[in-house]
Design an enzyme around this catalytic site. Structure first.
Site, PDB file in Angstrom:
ATOM      1  N   ILE B  28       0.893  -1.319   0.037  1.00  0.00           N
ATOM      2  CA  ILE B  28      -0.052   0.162  -0.028  1.00  0.00           C
ATOM      3  C   ILE B  28       0.880   1.339   0.030  1.00  0.00           C
ATOM      4  O   ILE B  28       0.441   2.446  -0.761  1.00  0.00           O
ATOM      5  CB  ILE B  28      -0.936  -0.025   1.374  1.00  0.00           C
ATOM      6  CG1 ILE B  28      -1.855  -1.153   1.359  1.00  0.00           C
ATOM      7  CG2 ILE B  28      -1.682   1.099   1.268  1.00  0.00           C
ATOM      8  CD1 ILE B  28      -2.782  -1.374   2.454  1.00  0.00           C
ATOM      9  N   CYS B 173       0.349 -29.379  24.601  1.00  0.00           N
ATOM     10  CA  CYS B 173       0.058 -30.644  24.530  1.00  0.00           C
ATOM     11  C   CYS B 173      -0.717 -31.060  23.098  1.00  0.00           C
ATOM     12  O   CYS B 173      -0.401 -32.096  22.700  1.00  0.00           O
ATOM     13  CB  CYS B 173      -0.952 -31.039  25.577  1.00  0.00           C
ATOM     14  SG  CYS B 173      -2.372 -30.352  25.722  1.00  0.00           S
ATOM     15  N   CYS B 433     -13.789   1.462  25.450  1.00  0.00           N
ATOM     16  CA  CYS B 433     -12.718   1.074  24.758  1.00  0.00           C
ATOM     17  C   CYS B 433     -11.571   1.105  25.710  1.00  0.00           C
ATOM     18  O   CYS B 433     -11.449   2.039  26.318  1.00  0.00           O
ATOM     19  CB  CYS B 433     -12.300   2.042  23.580  1.00  0.00           C
ATOM     20  SG  CYS B 433     -10.851   1.654  22.790  1.00  0.00           S
TER      21      CYS B 433
END
Lengths: 546, 628
Positions: B28, B173, B433
């Protein structure tokens, strides 16, 4: 153990490294199509070079720029590939040079002539291109180009960046897409219509004779199949279709299939992974196997039935049609792939082979139909490759076909598509039809006045009046009463733009148009059909069918 | 007539007077830099810590082959100036998270534009812009998808208003004992690479985990002794030292990882009551099964047979061992890199051999690379479109038309309303927030007696909450300092557990990040076990005390950080947008919910699982703009 060989089974070329991130979107065959394509750009405007940039970077085979203009100050201001030191030089030449620097794999060529000159001197010139991209053409030139390409069956992409608005128009007489990459492709499992090999395989499996370990490592497809057999015994041949019926089937899977199998002491009934997978798959795995309507449309198409030309897509489509009617018993060739599932390797591979073998049998049938078709018509055998037949069969449920319309006819046309209520559209403040008509109106203005409205700063007021005239005459020509509607603000805005090509708009339209060109070349993903309108002020886009 | 004349003169003027910060000179960033220069912007600072890789060249058009290995920011500047020498572009080959880029630095800009590829840096720039009160335009692309949104303190949502699901890490695990999906084996193979050649991380052990809660008690000591006698004193020395003893003899390595360790796992029989048990492989008898036969595929996309895997394993170990012997003093280990052939061959071979052992479908090298390297497809066209949209948002900000700014999504194909682009009004800030509300709060679930201060700082504060230089005080009335950003002040605390500081259920911590000008109160909730064996869970909005909405721990996930050395170290490099459009791996450990969707699911930006975005998507499809 084989003797150690220092060579890795997968040597990676520089090319695949460079193109790695895009190969993940369209695959090697898409990349090969791109690398053998040859596009033509008419006029190296900002929008035009932005499109080519996004084609040169991913490695298009070659491009040719057709442009009779010299670089101006405006070009230097808005075009990344033309700078001030190049003012006065041929635009085609300069842009070609700079674009070629982006990718050494790409060949570039240029012709310092206008589109009109080429069309009159060498009308067949454009026939050899995979796609022609047009920018900065007047309505008159566009009309001639469009007719020429429509006749020669070469796809045309017209891109416009005009002030804060832009548009893309695709003209393609017919585009057949094998890999449309649909968002939600269902698995092709045939549980409702098991083919003999599947039935045979399933019949060899006896769930009640298994111990718990064997049962819990059985692929869930087997469980679904067995549950469906029980369902069919009780409820007839139709698979469950609504929530209630599916719940019944889920219960069969949950409590009847493993009945009587002795579990290890601390395992609870129903918590086996494969049982959970089967229950989950009830929704998606039992959809009715049938030919989807978009595919049916292709099989019933006149092209498919009459097979007028030697076109690989239609020949295979015809062969598939015959397969569906004969060996397939109403269904398409099997895709032959399986989803991942919990199972021991042995039975998963066995099941996978059952599907693969059937898929390759189906493809073999289709291949034979293809050969018969070719023989009957006296067409040489090599015009269809067996691998294409396999690819076609694998994707036969996602086929798409687009038939476009001719731009020249649109420009001649006396009316808009009948399903569009233009008066109602024009009442909305930001209708895409309004922007479409405004872009048509400024072209009409150019045809009548030789320049775009507002191009010369001292004429702006008179231009506004003239543009109003063009706009209402255009509406009248198209049979709309909307001429009385006041769109003064929009007309003022169009004049204010003065046909300027803003770089950010050119970048946006260029990116979108390049993507459409890639779709046309790779014949993957479904291109827009057929007109795209963009307004950067509101960041809105729309697709119109003209 | 010059193009900028089209813009109202007011806008024209503010474009010329503005000063822009472009963070990132990748896909970009390159497009954006070009668009800015050609739209009349003439004072730009571009910052990127990355260097140019071959795989960038298919879209990052300011770079060419001869630039590979050089600084993105520096070359991007040179290329753009070569085209228009009359603008001022300053290039910084640096991390935007470095302390010299403080709030004062950010305050000099009119608009900040993010063209980043990772969440930590996005989150950081978001905070800096909030603190400096500078408008931010945030963006990202992935394949055909992309998005652009404007962020302004008090006027819109900030980047962190919608907590994003974190990069999933897998319980140890699952990786070590009970893999059930290809990704588990790929993660294991990457760990194996690090154990043998790389920087060994104790969290990345590859041998059987005897402490698996599911195997509790049974397995055992017997098996352990068996193994010890079979494979020598394996448990005493590190995997690497053991491999060195045999000079990386492939047959010995193979024997341990695909035979002896597997036999040991089989001895933990509780693990296999409901699972398909693994089948150990024998070096002398590698099955030459017919692999995936899909016609016309290049080698990279074929699935290797076990024998081919062994070949690739042998040859890659030879190369890697040779390379590790040649290391000089400064670098003592190899760094896994998805673009390095031997590293990729090793992981492809070992992951597929493990998959074979566990009856898991095998993957092609091409697919393994995508999964192991978090590769997001990227093309020029999407970046061009998104960079164009960023400039339009900038125009509106410069004209002061904040109310016209939009959150824009780019779809891969027209949506239900036939729109390729879906703009929606900006949402107002989330009052809860944990970043932009007046009094930011989060709740963290963890085990206070197991979590060390070091882990708390590294994994919770830096890893999950994206802080840079945290100071933490316990809210105990005494002002106990837990972590200080001053070097050395709290070193002795680091190895202690949180409970050593009387932190218990309900304790509040005051955190401050001086650099980000960010204060955060953390409430600790003490949990002995968290689901999926996570170490901790962060809950941004305490009213959602459920794990799904939480920001999760991100395990072995290096992100853009200032301490990144040579180019070959970047596991996530050149990912255009790695996490907003993430590959989410579902399903976890043995005691996991089996109803969950298996395998990998790609999520789109607009379809984020968290609550905020779900509602956004709904709104989009309900009252989108123009009808067609």
């Amino acid at each position: 153990m084989a003797s150690p060989s220092p060579k890795s089974p997968g040597q990676i070329s520089d090319k695949s490294k460079k193109y790695d991130r895009q190969l993940r979107l369209w695959g090697d065959h898409g990349q090969t199509a791109l690398e053998s394509a040859n596009v033509c750009l008419i006029n190296a405007t900002a929008t035009g070079t932005e499109i080519l940039k996004s084609l040169v970077l991913p490695g298009i085979g070659s491009f040719t720029i057709v442009d009779g203009a010299l670089v101006t100050g405006e070009d230097a201001g808005n075009n990344f590939f033309l700078d001030h030191s190049k003012i006065g030089k041929p635009r085609a030449h300069v842009a070609t040079q700079l674009l070629m620097e982006l990718n050494s794999d790409v060949k570039g060529d240029y012709i310092e002539e206008t589109c009109d000159q080429l069309l009159s001197n060498n009308p067949d010139f454009f026939c050899s291109f995979s796609v022609v991209i047009a920018t900065g053409l007047t309505e008159k030139s566009l009309h001639s180009l469009s007719s020429n390409l429509w006749q020669n069956n070469v796809p045309l992409v017209v891109s416009v960046s005009y002030g804060f608005t832009g548009s893309i128009r695709l003209q393609v007489s017919e585009l057949c897409i094998i890999e449309s990459h649909p968002d939600n492709l269902l698995e092709d499992l045939r549980l409702d219509k098991p083919f003999p090999g599947l039935k045979e395989f399933m019949d060899t499996i006896k769930l009640p004779e298994m111990n718990h370990k064997q049962f819990s490592h059985t692929p869930y497809l087997v469980l679904l199949y067995k549950a469906l057999e029980i369902w069919n015994d009780r409820h007839g041949p139709n698979p469950p279709s609504n929530y209630k019926e599916k719940e019944i089937l889920r219960n069969i899977i949950k409590s009847e299939l493993g009945y009587g199998i002795v579990k290890e002491e601390d395992s609870n009934s129903g918590d086996e992974e494969n049982v959970a997978e089967a229950i989950k798959a009830v929704n998606t795995a039992l959809t009715k196997t049938q030919v989807p309507s978009n595919v049916q449309k292709i099989l019933n198409d006149d092209q498919c039935i009459r097979l007028k030309e030697k076109n690989s897509f239609w020949i295979i489509a015809r062969a598939v049609k015959e397969f569906v009617e004969k060996e397939g018993n109403g269904v398409l060739p099997l895709r032959g792939s399986l989803p991942d599932m919990t199972s021991d390797s042995q039975r998963y591979i066995a099941l996978q082979n059952v599907y693969r073998e059937q898929a390759s049998k189906d493809a073999e049938h289709v291949w034979r139909h293809v050969q018969t078709i070719l023989k009957e018509r006296g067409w040489a055998g090599e015009s269809v490759i067996e691998n294409d037949v396999k690819l076609f069969c694998r994707h036969s449920s996602e086929l798409r076909m687009i038939r476009g319309s001719c731009l020249a006819e649109e420009l001649d046309g006396k009316q808009l598509p009948p399903d569009v209520d233009i008066n109602q559209q024009l009442e909305e403040p930001d209708s895409p039809w309004l922007h479409y008509l405004l872009l048509r109106a400024v072209n009409k203005f150019h045809t009548e006045n030789g320049s775009f409205p507002g191009y010369y700063d001292d004429n702006v007021e008179t231009d506004i009046a003239k543009l109003k005239g063009c706009f209402s005459r255009l509406l009248n020509d198209l049979g709309c009463q909307g001429g009385s509607l006041s769109k003064d603000d929009n007309l003022h805005e169009m004049c204010r733009y003065g046909a300027a090509e803003l770089h950010a708009v050119a970048a946006f339209i260029g990116g979108c148009a390049a993507q459409e060109v890639i779709k046309l070349i790779t014949k993957q993903y479904v291109p827009l059909d057929n007109t795209f309108i963009f307004n950067s002020v509101t960041s809105t886009t729309a697709t119109l069918r003209l | 007539m010059a193009d900028v004349n089209v813009a109202p003169s007011l806008l024209d003027d503010s474009i010329r007077k503005s000063k822009i910060l472009v963070v990132g000179a990748g896909g970009i960033g390159c497009e954006l830099l070009k668009n800015l220069v050609l739209s009349g912007f003439n004072d730009i600072l571009v910052i990127d810590l990355d260097t140019i890789d071959v795989s960038n060249l298919n879209r990052q058009f300011l770079f060419q082959k001869e630039h590979v290995g050089k600084s993105k920011a520096v070359i991007a500047r040179e290329s753009a100036l070569g085209f228009n020498p009359n603008v001022t572009i300053v290039a910084k080959h640096d991390s935007v998270m470095n302390s010299e880029y403080n709030v004062t630095f950010f305050k000099q800009f009119t608009v900040v534009m993010n063209a980043l590829d990772n969440r930590a840096a996005r989150s950081h720039v978001n905070r800096m812009c909030l603190a400096a009160n500078v408008p931010l335009i945030e963006s990202g692309t992935a394949g055909y998808l992309g998005q652009v949104t404007a962020i302004r303190k008090g006027l819109s949502e900030c980047y962190d208003c919608n907590p994003k699901a974190g990069q999933k890490s897998f319980p140890g695990c699952t990786i070590r004992n009970t893999p059930s999906e290809p990704i588990h084996c790929i993660v294991w193979a990457k760990h194996l690479f690090n154990q043998l050649f790389g920087e060994a991380d104790p969290d990345e052990d590859v041998s059987p985990d005897t402490a698996d809660p599911e195997a509790a008690g049974d397995a055992g000591s017997v098996a352990l002794q068996n193994q010890a006698s079979e494979a020598g004193n394996v448990t005493r020395v590190s995997t690497r030292a053991w491999a060195q003893q045999s000079e990386y003899d492939p047959s010995k390595l193979f024997g341990k990882f695909f035979c002896d360790d597997i036999k040991y796992l089989l001895s933990m029989d509780k693990l296999w009551t409901k699972r398909t048990p693994p089948t150990p492989l024998s070096w002398d008898n590698i099955p030459e099964e017919i692999s995936d036969q899909q016609g016309g595929l290049i080698k990279d996309q074929k699935v290797w047979s076990p024998a081919e895997c062994v070949q690739a394993m042998v040859s890659s170990i030879k190369i890697l061992y040779q390379r590790s012997k040649e290391l000089n003093g400064e670098e003592s280990f190899l760094v896994w890199d998805k673009d390095d052939e031997a590293s990729m061959d090793f992981v492809t071979a070992c992951s597929n051999l493990r998959s074979h052992v566990f009856s898991i479908p095998k993957k092609s090298r091409f697919d393994v690379k995508a999964m192991a390297g978090n590769i997001i497809p990227a093309i020029a066209t999407t970046n061009a479109v998104i960079a164009g949209l960023i400039v339009f948002e900038a125009f509106k900000i410069l004209e002061g038309k904040w109310e016209e700014c939009r959150h824009v999504y780019l779809n891969s194909k027209p949506n239900a309303l036939n729109k390729v682009i879906a703009p929606s009004s900006l949402d107002s800030a989330n009052p809860k927030c944990y970043v932009c509300s007046p009094h930011p709060e989060v709740t963290v679930l963890l085990n206070v007696s197991q979590m060390t201060v070091q882990s708390f700082e590294d994994k919770v504060l830096r890893g999950a909450l994206h802080m840079i230089s945290p100071d933490v005080m316990v809210d105990d009335g005494k002002g106990t300092v837990l972590i200080s950003s001053e070097e050395g002040e709290t070193t002795e605390n680091m190895s202690k557990s949180l409970s050593d500081f009387n932190i218990s259920d309900g304790t509040r911590l005051r955190c401050e990040d001086f650099h980000q000008e960010y204060d955060l109160n953390i409430t600790i909730i003490d949990r002995e076990h968290l689901e999926e064996n996570r170490e901790f869970t962060v809950i941004a909005d305490p009213s959602q005390l459920q794990p799904k909405a939480a920001v999760e721990s991100s395990g072995p996930q290096p992100s853009t950080s200032s301490s990144k050395p040579a180019p070959s170290t970047r596991a996530t490099e050149s990912v255009e947008i790695d996490e907003d459009l993430d590959v989410i791996f579902q399903k976890g450990c043995a005691n996991d919910d089996h109803q969950q969707e298996p395998s990998i699911r790609k999520r789109s930006i607009s379809g984020q699982a968290d609550i905020g975005s779900a509602s956004k998507k709904l709104r989009l499809s309900e009252n989108d703009i123009i009808e067609l």
